[in-house]
Design a protein around this motif. Structure first.
Motif, short mmCIF file in Angstrom:
data_model
loop_
_atom_site.label_atom_id
_atom_site.label_comp_id
_atom_site.label_asym_id
_atom_site.label_seq_id
_atom_site.Cartn_x
_atom_site.Cartn_y
_atom_site.Cartn_z
N GLY A 119 0.80 -1.23 0.00
CA GLY A 119 0.00 0.00 0.00
C GLY A 119 0.83 1.27 0.00
O GLY A 119 0.30 2.37 0.15
N LEU A 120 2.16 1.13 -0.17
CA LEU A 120 3.00 2.33 -0.21
C LEU A 120 2.88 3.02 -1.57
O LEU A 120 2.82 2.35 -2.60
CB LEU A 120 4.47 1.96 0.04
N THR A 121 2.85 4.33 -1.55
CA THR A 121 2.80 5.06 -2.82
C THR A 121 3.87 6.14 -2.91
O THR A 121 4.15 6.65 -3.98
CB THR A 121 1.43 5.76 -3.00
N ARG A 122 4.46 6.48 -1.75
CA ARG A 122 5.42 7.60 -1.77
C ARG A 122 6.88 7.15 -1.81
O ARG A 122 7.77 7.87 -1.40
CB ARG A 122 5.17 8.52 -0.58
N HIS A 123 7.12 5.96 -2.32
CA HIS A 123 8.51 5.53 -2.50
C HIS A 123 8.95 5.94 -3.90
O HIS A 123 8.14 6.01 -4.82
CB HIS A 123 8.64 4.03 -2.31
N ARG A 124 10.24 6.24 -4.04
CA ARG A 124 10.78 6.61 -5.34
C ARG A 124 11.98 5.72 -5.64
O ARG A 124 12.64 5.23 -4.73
CB ARG A 124 11.24 8.07 -5.34
N ILE A 125 12.23 5.53 -6.93
CA ILE A 125 13.35 4.69 -7.34
C ILE A 125 14.41 5.59 -7.97
O ILE A 125 14.11 6.31 -8.92
CB ILE A 125 12.90 3.63 -8.35
N LEU A 126 15.60 5.57 -7.42
CA LEU A 126 16.71 6.33 -8.00
C LEU A 126 17.60 5.36 -8.75
O LEU A 126 17.92 4.28 -8.24
CB LEU A 126 17.52 7.03 -6.91
N LEU A 127 18.01 5.75 -9.95
CA LEU A 127 18.73 4.80 -10.82
C LEU A 127 19.99 5.44 -11.38
O LEU A 127 20.00 6.60 -11.76
CB LEU A 127 17.78 4.41 -11.97
N ASN A 128 21.04 4.63 -11.44
CA ASN A 128 22.29 5.12 -12.02
C ASN A 128 23.08 3.94 -12.56
O ASN A 128 22.74 2.78 -12.28
CB ASN A 128 23.10 5.86 -10.93
N SER A 129 24.10 4.23 -13.32
CA SER A 129 25.03 3.18 -13.72
C SER A 129 26.41 3.57 -13.23
O SER A 129 26.83 4.72 -13.39
CB SER A 129 25.06 3.00 -15.24
N LEU A 130 27.12 2.63 -12.64
CA LEU A 130 28.46 2.92 -12.13
C LEU A 130 29.55 2.48 -13.09
O LEU A 130 30.73 2.51 -12.75
CB LEU A 130 28.66 2.23 -10.78
N GLY A 131 29.14 2.04 -14.29
CA GLY A 131 30.15 1.65 -15.26
C GLY A 131 30.80 0.32 -14.92
O GLY A 131 30.39 -0.37 -13.98
N ASP A 132 31.83 -0.03 -15.65
CA ASP A 132 32.50 -1.31 -15.40
C ASP A 132 34.01 -1.13 -15.35
O ASP A 132 34.51 0.00 -15.28
CB ASP A 132 32.07 -2.34 -16.45
N ALA A 133 34.72 -2.23 -15.43
CA ALA A 133 36.18 -2.19 -15.30
C ALA A 133 36.84 -1.41 -16.44
O ALA A 133 37.99 -0.99 -16.33
CB ALA A 133 36.74 -3.61 -15.24
N THR A 134 36.11 -1.20 -17.52
CA THR A 134 36.69 -0.44 -18.63
C THR A 134 36.56 1.06 -18.39
O THR A 134 37.54 1.81 -18.50
CB THR A 134 35.94 -0.77 -19.96
#
Ligand code: AMP
Length: 420
Positions: free
Chosen positions: A157-172
């Motif tokens: 029943g939660l509605t006020r959650h947000r999803i933060l998204l990023n990419s941290l890249g890789d070994a290259t």
């Protein structure tokens, strides 16, 4: 009151509130089970080096927050501060990654221990439900996990959650970015400890919450501008899959997490009703961790959701969970003969799967009725000496107050009928 108290930074889960914790754990676990994740349980403590190597020596978790102890046998152990390293250790040790199809998909639930400065939402003992998909590099998996967490929060029943998204890249690409970031950070006016962090783990400086540091970070190079083509394509695919599922997220180019092992997809679930401890869960891809633990190449992704903070988020949103009543029937024997007769009925009811409690200690009708009402039961099953002489018991509907007599032998069948 006893002379002892729960240790600093910990608290006890007590009924009836503890029912909400169980419900939250279950709500997070249910979508995972339905998506093919199997339950895994590892010990509450591990070789301290597992965390040092797996989580990272330079992280706060390992350098400041671990509960470390030496056993009588001389082993250096640590109470687990997080789940991923131990789960991967268990999978590698048991060769699960060799016995079935990859990825190995597992979920866990349990206590974590971190010696942190306690405040609301931040404890030294807390509880997480986590999921790991081990041994496959596929954006579908990253998206699957984010969607399942979102589904869990929504089912509560939660509605006020947000999803933060990023990419941290890789070994290259990350080393190139790291160097560029270090160049930028070295020119800033920072205290000694932060300057040290710039050399060991510069990405973490981006996570600094202090205004005097934040103000200087404007214009810092962003990883998004340094991602290699493969990482960029991977990240775009994860985003498209989330879009396709109708799951809303926010791109957060400054999102880094406190653990060293993350690569590529990184995400955090935050809730705006929680004040400073706003993260309710987090996770990401950790493609290099298996090798760091001496295993083969096993690209993986996972998350851990905090049960304590999810309960606080429910409170912040004013969500009242629809928990099944603990007790459906409350039995009240009045007199010695009635105690035996009703105790038999109580046992019968319980064996028939009906949640039943009874009044103990030979209490009188008034006190026992109070307990019956407090228990949330729908029916009271009452018998005194006179009822038993008649071979009957009284059934009282605790909502309407209506009461009627039924033959003792038919009481269970009648209760089953009334409860539907
Ligand atoms: P982490 O393992 O640090 O990524 O944390 C994952 C989740 O666990 C967080 O989003 C919180 O919900 C929860 N968590 C982490 N540390 C604590 C803590 N000290 N007290 C309560 N919950 C925590």
């Amino acid at each position: 009151m006893s002379t002892f108290k729960a240790p600093k930074g910990t608290y006890d889960l007590l009924p009836p509130d503890s029912g909400r914790f169980l419900a939250v754990r279950e709500a997070i676990a249910a979508p995972l089970r339905d998506a093919g994740y199997g339950y895994i349980e590892t010990p509450g403590f591990e070789d301290v080096r597992l965390f040092a190597r797996g989580v990272g020596e330079s992280t706060d978790i390992v350098s400041k927050e671990m509960y470390v102890f030496t056993t009588k046998g001389g082993d250096e152990l640590a109470l687990r501060p997080e789940g991923t390293a131990a789960v991967l250790r268990a999978v590698l040790e048991s060769n699960l990654h060799k016995t079935g199809n990859l990825p190995v998909k597992v979920w866990y639930s349990g206590s974590q221990y971190r010696y942190e400065r306690p405040q609301k939402g931040r404890y030294r003992h807390f509880s997480q439900v986590g999921a790991e998909a081990i041994g496959a590099e596929d954006p579908l998996l990253d998206a699957e996990l984010i969607i399942l967490a979102d589904q869990a929060y929504r089912s509560l029943g939660l509605t006020r959650h947000r999803i933060l998204l990023n990419s941290l890249g890789d070994a290259t690409c990350r080393p190139v970015y790291r160097a560029a970031l270090q160049d930028f950070l070295r020119a800033l006016d920072l205290d000694e400890e932060t300057r040290r962090r710039v050399e060991i783990n510069p990405l973490r400086v981006l996570d600094d919450k202090r205004p005097e540091v934040r103000d200087q970070l404007t214009g810092a190079p962003l990883l998004a501008d340094y991602l290699c083509d493969a990482c960029k394509a991977y990240h775009e695919e994860v985003r498209a899959l989330l879009d396709g599922a109708g799951v809303r997220y926010e791109d957060d180019p400054k999102l880094v997490r406190g653990l060293d092992y993350y690569t590529r997809t990184t995400f955090e679930f935050v809730h705006d009703g929680l004040g400073s401890q706003s993260a309710v869960g987090g996770g990401g891809r950790y493609d290099g961790l298996s090798e760091m633990l001496g295993g083969p190449e096993l690209p993986s992704v996972g998350w851990a959701l905090g049960v304590d903070r999810t309960v606080l988020a429910l409170e912040a949103e004013g969500v009242v969970l629809d928990l099944p009543p603990v007790t459906s029937v409350y039995a009240i024997p009045l007199g010695e003969a009635a105690r035996r007769a009703l105790f038999e009925k109580v046992t019968e009811l319980r064996r028939a799967g009906i949640a039943t409690d009874l009044s103990f200690g030979g209490r009188g009708l008034k006190g026992a009725m109070k307990s019956a009402n407090r228990s949330g039961a729908r029916l009271a099953l009452i018998a005194g000496e006179r009822d038993l002489v008649d071979g009957s018991v009284q059934l009282k509907d605790l909502e309407s107050g209506e009461q009627h007599a039924v033959p003792l032998a038919q009481a269970v069948a009648e209760i089953q009928r009334l409860l539907g």
